[in-house]
Scaffold this active site. Structure first.
Site, mmCIF file in Angstrom:
data_model
loop_
_atom_site.group_PDB
_atom_site.id
_atom_site.type_symbol
_atom_site.label_atom_id
_atom_site.label_comp_id
_atom_site.label_asym_id
_atom_site.label_seq_id
_atom_site.Cartn_x
_atom_site.Cartn_y
_atom_site.Cartn_z
ATOM 1 N N HIS A 1 0.908 -1.349 0.188
ATOM 2 C CA HIS A 1 0.104 -0.064 -0.074
ATOM 3 C C HIS A 1 0.882 1.154 0.018
ATOM 4 O O HIS A 1 0.376 2.040 0.393
ATOM 5 C CB HIS A 1 -0.883 0.205 1.188
ATOM 6 C CG HIS A 1 -2.185 -1.303 1.353
ATOM 7 N ND1 HIS A 1 -2.411 -1.564 1.537
ATOM 8 C CD2 HIS A 1 -0.964 -2.403 2.165
ATOM 9 C CE1 HIS A 1 -3.325 -3.264 1.543
ATOM 10 N NE2 HIS A 1 -2.647 -3.096 1.378
ATOM 11 N N GLU B 1 9.522 7.859 -16.986
ATOM 12 C CA GLU B 1 8.585 8.168 -17.290
ATOM 13 C C GLU B 1 8.036 8.260 -18.938
ATOM 14 O O GLU B 1 6.608 7.580 -18.885
ATOM 15 C CB GLU B 1 8.674 9.926 -17.076
ATOM 16 C CG GLU B 1 8.748 10.832 -16.100
ATOM 17 C CD GLU B 1 8.775 11.673 -15.934
ATOM 18 O OE1 GLU B 1 7.814 12.888 -15.389
ATOM 19 O OE2 GLU B 1 10.141 12.507 -15.398
ATOM 20 N N SER C 1 15.517 21.183 -16.852
ATOM 21 C CA SER C 1 14.409 22.031 -16.826
ATOM 22 C C SER C 1 14.799 23.318 -17.709
ATOM 23 O O SER C 1 15.476 24.532 -17.482
ATOM 24 C CB SER C 1 13.050 22.126 -15.282
ATOM 25 O OG SER C 1 12.624 23.410 -15.080
ATOM 26 N N LYS D 1 16.307 21.275 -11.240
ATOM 27 C CA LYS D 1 16.120 20.299 -11.986
ATOM 28 C C LYS D 1 16.688 18.791 -12.539
ATOM 29 O O LYS D 1 17.691 19.769 -13.771
ATOM 30 C CB LYS D 1 14.680 20.457 -12.858
ATOM 31 C CG LYS D 1 13.562 21.341 -11.986
ATOM 32 C CD LYS D 1 12.610 20.021 -10.742
ATOM 33 C CE LYS D 1 11.642 20.262 -11.597
ATOM 34 N NZ LYS D 1 10.866 18.807 -11.371
#
Ligand code: ARG
Length: 465
Positions: free
Chosen positions: A164, A298, A285, A291
């Site tokens: 979980h 992804e 970024s 970043k």
């Protein structure tokens, strides 16, 4: 029909048509700009067919020699980029056949004896896909090996195991990675299994009913390395279940990739900071200078949707098609091609990325400590002291509740404090409450104890050698 007539598709099949095909319809029905990718399989299939025609006395030795010569030239032309693909000639099959006839005359026109584009295309797709399935098998092996290497280096590295997404019990990071190796091993098994059904020869089914020429289909199957011959001509030309099966296996593979991607992304985020991915797999970024984004996992997670989409496309394509061949089946190619491309790129990049993971064991261990990951171990300890498991569970729940209130781990409670929950608790409890003690205790087959992980590493290495 003369060879320059074959160049004009509007007249390619017969004098039956009284007007040429409209340009829009030509573009709509043509497949050459994507199915030219099948050229090698098409030539291979044609050569096997022609060799058999000659062996059966259906074409002469001279025709067979001319066909071989012509196909060699076409191969060279395609490889050098000199081959002129014509939209007017609709697909890869008609383009190559027309060029052959241009080069060798009547021998080229005899090639199509006892054959239809329907069994030709079904054969080409199977031949092509068989080669790709084999390459995918190799790439799956490489990815597994890369993961096994990282697993071996991390047989002792403590990671909080989650259920979980809540800290559950400590596991070895190596054990966690080997879970993915199991998944990819099954994906490889699925490829091997579907290959058997894929590797059957449709050629000889002709348009749909078989042919009146005395073809030797077994001979063609042997030449092309097919394990068997499709036993029903209607089925042979029409079903694309092999493509659907492949795309289904590909979808499962991508689902596994997607699960791994999700974990890599989470682990790399500042809140976890369990790992770092090599810079070459990340991007920055344009506005936030700090970043470093895990773009590769992804994108892989995103591409999973694309492959599952292709499965949906193909399975829906087949649904409701009456026997035998229907033009619908021309739509099998782009999803299949894209699935293969996506899979191969993704597997290559993941094998490289896995090899370049930086593991941060302290962060993993800290996170495991924070989550009372050894609470089950304390319950098991009390069971060994004679308490029924349900009672032990209850006792430990109280201890955890108090520890949370105090802001400490169970292992940071004193012996006296612990004995307040049960007098059977002794000094040896602290070994049980340690993350490492917990890990070592799970020493059953398939468990997370480091020596179990090492045994699994050895098994995988032997299997993948
Ligand atoms: N380009 C077609 C395909 O991909 C080849 C078979 C066409 N056969 C036919 N009778 N129109 O399926």
């Amino acid at each position: 029909m003369s060879s320059n007539q074959l160049d004009k598709k509007s007249q390619a099949w017969s004098a039956l048509f009284s007007e040429p095909m409209s340009e829009l319809v030509k573009r709509y029905t043509a497949s050459v700009f994507f199915d030219k990718r099948l050229w090698k399989a098409d030539i291979q299939g044609s050569l096997a067919h022609a060799e058999m025609l000659q062996a059966q006395g259906l074409i002469s030795a001279d025709d067979w020699a001319a066909i071989q010569k012509g196909m060699a030239q076409i191969t060279a032309e395609i490889e050098s980029g000199a081959f002129e693909w014509k939209l007017d000639l609709e697909d890869v099959h008609l383009n190559i056949e027309a060029r052959l006839t241009q080069l060798v005359g009547d021998a080229g026109k005899r090639l199509h004896t006892g054959r239809s584009r329907n069994d030709q295309v079904a054969t080409d797709v199977r031949l092509w896909l068989r080669g790709e399935v084999d390459e995918i098998g190799v790439l799956l092996g490489e990815l597994q090996k890369a993961l096994v290497d990282v697993a071996e280096q991390n047989a002792d590295t403590i990671l909080p195991g989650f259920t979980h997404l809540q800290v559950a019990q400590p596991v070895a990071f190596g054990h966690h990675l080997l879970a993915y190796v199991e998944m990819f091993a099954r994906d490889a098994e699925r490829m091997v299994d579907l290959r058997k059904r894929l590797n059957r020869l449709p050629l000889g089914s002709a348009a749909l009913a078989g042919t009146s020429y005395p073809l030797d289909r077994e001979r063609v199957a042997r030449t092309l390395g097919f394990e068997a011959v499709c036993q029903n001509s209607l089925d042979g030309v029409s079903d694309r279940d092999f493509a659907i099966e492949f795309t289904a296996a590909a979808s499962l593979l991508m689902v596994h990739i997607s699960r791994l991607s999700e974990e890599l992304i989470l682990w790399m985020s500042q809140s976890f900071a369990f790992i770092d991915l090599a810079d070459r797999f990340c991007t920055g970024s344009s506005i936030m200078p700090q970043k470093k984004n895990p773009d590769v996992p992804e994108l892989a997670r995103g591409k999973t949707g694309r492959v599952v989409g292709h499965l949906m496309g193909l399975i829906t394509l087949m649904k409701g098609q009456p026997l035998a061949y229907n033009k619908d089946n021309q739509e099998d190619k782009e999803p299949l091609f894209d699935t293969v491309d996506t899979l191969k790129d993704t597997l290559r990049i993941f094998a490289e990325m896995a090899a370049g993971i930086t593991v941060k064991p302290e962060a993993m261990e800290r996170a495991a400590k924070k989550g009372y990951a050894t609470a089950t171990d304390l319950a098991d300890y009390l069971v060994k002291k004679g308490l029924p498991f349900r009672d032990a569970h209850e006792v430990v729940a109280h201890a955890v509740k108090d520890a949370i209130a105090l802001g400490v781990d169970l292992s940071e409670l004193s012996l006296t404090q612990l004995q307040a929950y049960n007098p059977a608790i002794e000094q040896d409890v602290f070994e049980v409450l340690s993350l490492r003690g917990s890990l070592n205790a799970r020493n059953t087959l398939g468990g997370t104890a480091p020596n179990q992980v090492r045994a699994q590493v050895a098994r995988h290495r032997a299997r993948l050698a």
